[in-house]
Motif scaffolding. Structure first.
Motif, PDB file in Angstrom:
ATOM      1  N   ASP A 195       0.844  -1.205   0.000  1.00  0.00           N
ATOM      2  CA  ASP A 195       0.000   0.000   0.000  1.00  0.00           C
ATOM      3  C   ASP A 195       0.879   1.254   0.000  1.00  0.00           C
ATOM      4  O   ASP A 195       1.685   1.453   0.920  1.00  0.00           O
ATOM      5  CB  ASP A 195      -0.855  -0.075   1.286  1.00  0.00           C
ATOM      6  N   THR A 197      -0.544   4.360  -0.243  1.00  0.00           N
ATOM      7  CA  THR A 197      -1.447   5.502  -0.017  1.00  0.00           C
ATOM      8  C   THR A 197      -0.800   6.600   0.821  1.00  0.00           C
ATOM      9  O   THR A 197      -1.025   7.789   0.583  1.00  0.00           O
ATOM     10  CB  THR A 197      -2.725   5.022   0.721  1.00  0.00           C
ATOM     11  N   TYR A 274      -7.962  -1.583  12.626  1.00  0.00           N
ATOM     12  CA  TYR A 274      -8.395  -1.622  11.209  1.00  0.00           C
ATOM     13  C   TYR A 274      -9.381  -2.772  10.928  1.00  0.00           C
ATOM     14  O   TYR A 274      -9.471  -3.261   9.805  1.00  0.00           O
ATOM     15  CB  TYR A 274      -7.167  -1.715  10.273  1.00  0.00           C
ATOM     16  N   PHE A 301      -8.277   3.954   4.026  1.00  0.00           N
ATOM     17  CA  PHE A 301      -8.258   2.997   2.916  1.00  0.00           C
ATOM     18  C   PHE A 301      -9.239   3.431   1.833  1.00  0.00           C
ATOM     19  O   PHE A 301     -10.371   3.816   2.142  1.00  0.00           O
ATOM     20  CB  PHE A 301      -8.680   1.604   3.401  1.00  0.00           C
ATOM     21  N   GLY A 305      -8.532  -0.555  -1.522  1.00  0.00           N
ATOM     22  CA  GLY A 305      -7.729  -0.993  -0.371  1.00  0.00           C
ATOM     23  C   GLY A 305      -8.563  -1.812   0.606  1.00  0.00           C
ATOM     24  O   GLY A 305      -8.086  -2.832   1.140  1.00  0.00           O
ATOM     25  N   LYS A 306      -9.819  -1.383   0.814  1.00  0.00           N
ATOM     26  CA  LYS A 306     -10.700  -2.138   1.747  1.00  0.00           C
ATOM     27  C   LYS A 306     -10.921  -3.553   1.228  1.00  0.00           C
ATOM     28  O   LYS A 306     -10.938  -4.522   1.995  1.00  0.00           O
ATOM     29  CB  LYS A 306     -12.045  -1.431   1.899  1.00  0.00           C
TER      30      LYS A 306
END
Ligand code: NAD
Ligand code: LMR
Length: 329
Positions: A195, A197, A274, A301, A305-306
């Protein structure tokens, strides 16, 4: 060097990863160049002769950091008084196998080792599992060590973290040292979620530096997640030196601190952060200091991403159910 030696147990001492790892440890890459170590090496009985050869080579390095070498085929001996346990010894996968295909063969190694750590290791023990499937093996070892705080058991996700940085550097031409705050969520498997992000590349948001969702989803993530398999295809054997490098870095940073302004990915026991079910060993971004970690909180997210997070949770839940069926947890 007046400090008492730190007792470092390494399992699979005659294996490929250990053959790189041990020489990093005695060069000071685990605990620094001022901290002496006693090596406590565990192998299976048929590999004890090969282990003696490795110990002869350690002797021949004449490293001032090595205070003693203990070799054993008994986990109760190898983990006796150990402050750090690096659980590397397990079968690697071959071509065409998934890491989870190793669950039955390797899972059984980690129950008795967890118990031996519980019964014999030092009160301040820290355990890192590298042997695959690393996340679920960590869960097994931890389950068999009820007297050791669960947070002391972590699994290796640093290789995935390093692979993430390496691929971003190749794509952008920015040196690896200028890429910060990547994270790899979930399992050390094809479902992991590398990830970017929250990452920065050369000081810019990574999402601006790599503004290419098609590349991120269809090239970058599969390349990182399937890198272990690509190395097996190319080399005919699973990654060894890069795994040893990551193993040493993980424990180094846990004990001596994660880099300022950055974080590291470790497989840690989920506390529910999370929405990850409690008790799974899950790759998460962490900051570390003095043998303790904190999961980085408050990250966002995307919908993509989720979905990635949900898929890797589902796989780890299935692995937990499989080792439950096998009577290992
Ligand atoms: P290897 O076969 O070269 O060495 C493994 C060693 O472990 C062998 O010497 C074997 O005799 C020993 N061993 C087996 N059972 C043992 C036991 N019960 N107690 C002590 N020692 C035991 O394998 P390798 O290439 O060194 O890889 C080791 C493990 O690490 C594999 O499971 C591999 O898949 C895994 N791995 C994990 C990562 C990661 O990122 N988590 C990366 C690379 C490799
Ligand atoms: C890796 O990621 O290189 C290791 O886990 C070995 C493997 O089986 O892929």
């Amino acid at each position: 060097m007046s400090q008492a030696p730190v007792k470092v147990a390494v399992t699979g001492g005659a294996g490929h990863i250990a053959y790189s790892l041990l020489f990093r440890i005695i060069a000071g890459q685990l605990l620094g160049k001022e901290t002496p170590v006693e090596l406590r090496l565990l192998e299976i009985t048929p590999a004890m002769k090969a282990l003696e050869g490795v110990a002869m080579e350690i002797d021949d390095c004449a490293s001032p950091l090595v205070s003693n070498i203990v070799m054993s085929d008994d986990p109760n001996v190898a983990f006796d008084g150990a402050n750090i346990c690096l659980l590397v010894g397990a079968r690697p996968r071959g071509k065409g196998m998934n890491r989870s295909d190793l669950l039955a063969a390797n899972g059984a190694i980690f129950a008795p080792q967890g118990k031996a750590i519980n019964d014999h290791a030092a009160d301040d023990v820290r355990v890192l599992v590298t042997g695959n499937p690393a996340n679920t093996n960590t869960l097994i070892a931890r389950t068999h060590a009820p007297d050791v705080p669960g947070s002391r058991f972590t699994s290796l996700m640093r290789l995935d973290h390093n692979r993430t940085i390496a691929q971003l550097s190749k794509k952008t031409g920015v040196p690896v040292g200028e890429i910060k705050k990547v994270a790899v969520w979930g399992n050390h498997s094809d479902t992991q979620y590398p990830d970017i992000t929250n990452a920065t590349i050369g000081g810019k948001p990574a999402t601006e530096a790599v503004n290419d969702a098609e590349w991120l989803e269809n090239t970058f993530i599969p390349t990182v997640a399937k890198r272990g398999g690509a190395i097996i295809e190319a080399r005919g054997a699973s990654s060894a030196t890069s795994a040893a490098n990551a193993t040493a870095q993980h424990m180094h940073d846990l004990m001596l601190g994660s880099p300022e302004g950055d974080w590291v990915t470790m497989g840690v026991t989920s506390d529910g952060s999370y929405g990850v079910p409690e008790g799974l060993t899950f790759g998460m971004p962490c900051t570390t200091k003095n043998g303790e970690f904190e999961i980085v909180q408050g990250l966002e997210f995307s919908d993509y991403g989720k979905a990635k997070l949900a898929a890797t949770i589902e796989e780890l839940e299935a692995e937990r159910a499989a080792v439950h069926e096998l009577g290992l947890v």
